[in-house]
Design an enzyme around this catalytic site. Structure first.
Site: not given
Ligand code: NAD
Ligand code: TYD
Length: 371
Positions: A147-149, A172, A176, A302, A306
């Site tokens: 992630t970019d985070e 988180y 990562k 907040d 954040h």
């Molecule tokens: P998600 O939470 O939707 O899915 C995660 C999956 O991992 C789930 O199916 C869960 O059952 C599985 N999992 C969790 N713990 C496990 C374990 N111990 N063993 C096996 N499986 C396990 O997440 P996502 O949004 O699909 O994200 C996927 C990846 O992409 C993550 O690594 C996340 O850090 C990264 N990522 C997500 C975003 C985003 O915006 N969602 C952005 C950048 C990077």
């Molecule tokens: P989120 O989808 O949780 O992704 P991330 O924290 O990984 O960026 O949140 C996106 C943005 O929205 C973040 O700035 C937090 C904000 N947010 C709210 O304002 N209300 C909400 O209920 C949630 C879940 C997130």
């Protein structure tokens, strides 16, 4: 171009992983091999996201898709999977992925994201070393999704590049960051062929409705408050999930081993502006008056720590690999809104835990069908 026979996808029952499996098995990707989906099916994992994939690719005499229920922290389960399927590529999505949950309970984030990644890396290293001897020339790849985070928080200006120092600020993002460092350490120390991508916020179908976009869509449909954290001026860079997965596949096939690539939407939005845009689209798709939906906006306390702004510079992947975003924000948001309107059963199941009963009914007590 790199080619693989058996790709192990971890976290394939989650949001991005399930979309990736569907893409990989489509004609569009050009991939001809087998996908093994390893997932623990936590609250965020849902096999109902893959019913069509299971139907099209899970049966017959030469199935191209297998689901295995396993924990990435379970070394012997992971060793068996590598051996049983002769894995030559890993795409590692599995993680605890929600910042708010990491604040409430960081432990699972440390064990899954850090120890789970370590376990996968170490099993891959030993398995591939036994087969190929020297790892650096082996026709294998470990691709890590991040992630970019990990880069921390930006002020009003500037962008994260691949050279931005890591500065994670939530449990988180710290977990990562730890996993990213382990991936690079396994490359530098043992010669494990790795690639790594750091992506901005994804949106699209099958996202668990705790994240901003699906949560807001569903709350609008159900006339529930729309909780905006703080002043609503935090900024995120949004990317449609399919564009993310195309980028990942480009890196896996053509990226330089041992390198990382940033992936972003070049699409920055203040949360409150994004919510107003979503209100407009939901109103158009449902006929609910915009003014009524706007009344649901509720500013709440907040999130601690954040991060103010994320913004990705993705020049490297664009110049080196020719990738670019293909889905406009309007198109992507509209598709997403329509998907949540058309898939209420999926939503109800994932929110109620109903899908766990569905899994037991369809797959028996073990949840998985193999191993
Ligand atoms: P998600 O939470 O939707 O899915 C995660 C999956 O991992 C789930 O199916 C869960 O059952 C599985 N999992 C969790 N713990 C496990 C374990 N111990 N063993 C096996 N499986 C396990 O997440 P996502 O949004 O699909 O994200 C996927 C990846 O992409 C993550 O690594 C996340 O850090 C990264 N990522 C997500 C975003 C985003 O915006 N969602 C952005 C950048 C990077
Ligand atoms: P989120 O989808 O949780 O992704 P991330 O924290 O990984 O960026 O949140 C996106 C943005 O929205 C973040 O700035 C937090 C904000 N947010 C709210 O304002 N209300 C909400 O209920 C949630 C879940 C997130």
């Amino acid at each position: 171009m790199r080619n693989f026979n058996t790709i192990l996808i971890t976290g394939g029952a989650g949001f991005i992983g399930s979309n990736m499996i569907r893409y990989l098995l489509s004609e569009e990707s050009g991939f001809k091999g087998v996908v093994i989906n390893v997932d623990l099916l936590t609250y965020a994992g849902n096999l109902e996201s893959l019913i069509d994939v299971e139907k099209s690719f899970g049966g017959g005499s030469n199935p191209r898709y297998k689901f295995v229920k396993a924990d990435i922290r379970d070394r012997s389960a992971i060793e068996n999977i590598f051996k049983n399927y002769n894995v030559d590529c890993v795409i590692h999505f599995a993680a605890e992925s929600h910042v708010d949950r990491s604040i409430l309970g960081p432990e699972a984030f440390i064990t899954t994201n850090v120890l789970g990644t370590y376990t996968l890396l170490d099993v891959a290293r030993k398995y591939w070393q036994e087969i190929y001897g020297t790892l650096s020339d082996a026709p294998v790849l470990f691709h890590h999704i991040s992630t970019d985070e990990v880069y921390g928080s930006l002020g009003d200006t500037g962008y994260f590049t691949e050279n931005t120092p890591y500065d994670p600020r939530s449990p988180y993002s710290a977990s990562k960051a730890g996993s990213d460092h382990l991936v690079m350490a396994y490359h530098h120390t043992y010669g494990l062929p790795v690639t790594l991508t750091n992506c901005s916020n994804n949106y699209g179908p099958y996202q668990f409705p705790e994240k901003f976009i699906p949560l807001m869509i569903l709350n609008m449909i159900e006339d529930k408050p729309l909780p905006v954290y703080g002043d609503g001026k935090n900024i995120r860079d949004w990317l449609y999930v399919e564009d993310h997965n195309v980028a990942v596949w480009q890196v896996i096939r053509y990226g330089k081993v041992g390198e990382k690539y940033n992936i972003g939407g070049e699409n920055e939005w203040e949360n409150i502006r994004l919510l107003e845009y979503l209100i407009q689209i939901v109103s158009e798709e449902t006929g609910k008056p915009q003014e009524k939906l706007k009344e649901l906006i509720t500013f709440v306390k907040d999130r601690p720590g954040h991060d103010r702004r994320y913004a990705i510079d993705c020049t490297k992947i664009k110049h080196e690999l020719g990738w670019k975003q293909s889905v406009s924000f309007e198109e992507g948001l509209r598709k997403t809104v329509k998907w949540y309107l058309d898939n209420r059963k999926w939503v109800d199941h994932i929110r109620s835990g109903e899908y766990l009963k569905w899994i037991e009914k369809n797959y028996g007590e073990r949840g998985g069908r193999v191993c």
